[in-house]
Design a protein around this motif. Structure first.
Motif, short mmCIF file in Angstrom:
data_model
loop_
_atom_site.label_atom_id
_atom_site.label_comp_id
_atom_site.label_asym_id
_atom_site.label_seq_id
_atom_site.Cartn_x
_atom_site.Cartn_y
_atom_site.Cartn_z
N UNK A 25 0.83 -1.21 0.00
CA UNK A 25 0.00 0.00 0.00
C UNK A 25 0.86 1.26 0.00
N UNK A 26 2.12 1.11 0.33
CA UNK A 26 3.04 2.24 0.31
C UNK A 26 3.69 2.30 -1.07
N UNK A 27 3.57 3.44 -1.73
CA UNK A 27 4.05 3.58 -3.11
C UNK A 27 5.53 3.23 -3.28
N UNK A 28 6.34 3.52 -2.29
CA UNK A 28 7.78 3.35 -2.42
C UNK A 28 8.26 1.94 -2.04
N UNK A 29 7.34 1.09 -1.59
CA UNK A 29 7.73 -0.23 -1.11
C UNK A 29 7.16 -1.34 -1.97
N UNK A 30 7.91 -2.44 -2.08
CA UNK A 30 7.48 -3.63 -2.80
C UNK A 30 7.62 -4.83 -1.86
N UNK A 31 6.50 -5.42 -1.47
CA UNK A 31 6.53 -6.57 -0.57
C UNK A 31 6.67 -7.87 -1.34
N UNK A 32 7.58 -8.70 -0.87
CA UNK A 32 7.83 -10.01 -1.48
C UNK A 32 7.58 -11.05 -0.38
N UNK A 33 6.62 -11.96 -0.60
CA UNK A 33 6.29 -12.93 0.44
C UNK A 33 7.16 -14.19 0.41
N UNK A 34 7.38 -14.77 1.59
CA UNK A 34 8.04 -16.07 1.71
C UNK A 34 7.39 -16.80 2.88
N UNK A 35 6.85 -17.98 2.60
CA UNK A 35 6.18 -18.75 3.63
C UNK A 35 7.03 -19.84 4.23
N UNK A 36 8.30 -19.91 3.79
CA UNK A 36 9.20 -20.94 4.31
C UNK A 36 10.64 -20.45 4.17
#
Length: 101
Positions: A25-36
């Motif tokens: 939701x923050x324009x300057x950030x990119x979230x990358x998920x890792x579940x393990x």
């Protein structure tokens, strides 16, 4: 200007999804998920990560392994343990970590 890549690691899929959604939701950030740990290691090797967020379910041993891996890949990668507390706290913790705190 390129986005700040934030790798979020959590063992609970719903919580991980929420954290990544809040990050994105923050324009300057990119979230990358890792579940393990395997997904985290792959993401660290394939992306230029600025911050690693250790979330719910990441035990001490796994956290230490991730921090060690980050240091070997790029010592500038900040690592932060996040235990919850809402989006305001999450944003504040991330900003503080990215500022070198």
């Amino acid at each position: 200007m390129s986005k700040v890549n934030i790798l979020a690691i959590a063992n609970h899929p719903e919580i991980l999804e929420t954290i990544v959604r809040l990050i994105n939701q923050q324009d300057a950030w990119n979230g990358i998920p890792a579940g393990s740990i395997a997904e985290a290691e792959e993401a660290l090797r394939l992306n230029s990560i600025d911050l690693v967020l250790l979330g719910v379910g990441v035990d001490e041993e796994t956290g230490e392994r991730i921090v060690s891996l980050c240091q070997s890949i790029d010592p500038r990668i900040a690592c932060l343990r996040h235990f919850g507390g809402g989006s305001g706290l999450l944003y504040s913790e991330i900003r503080h970590a990215l500022a070198g705190g």
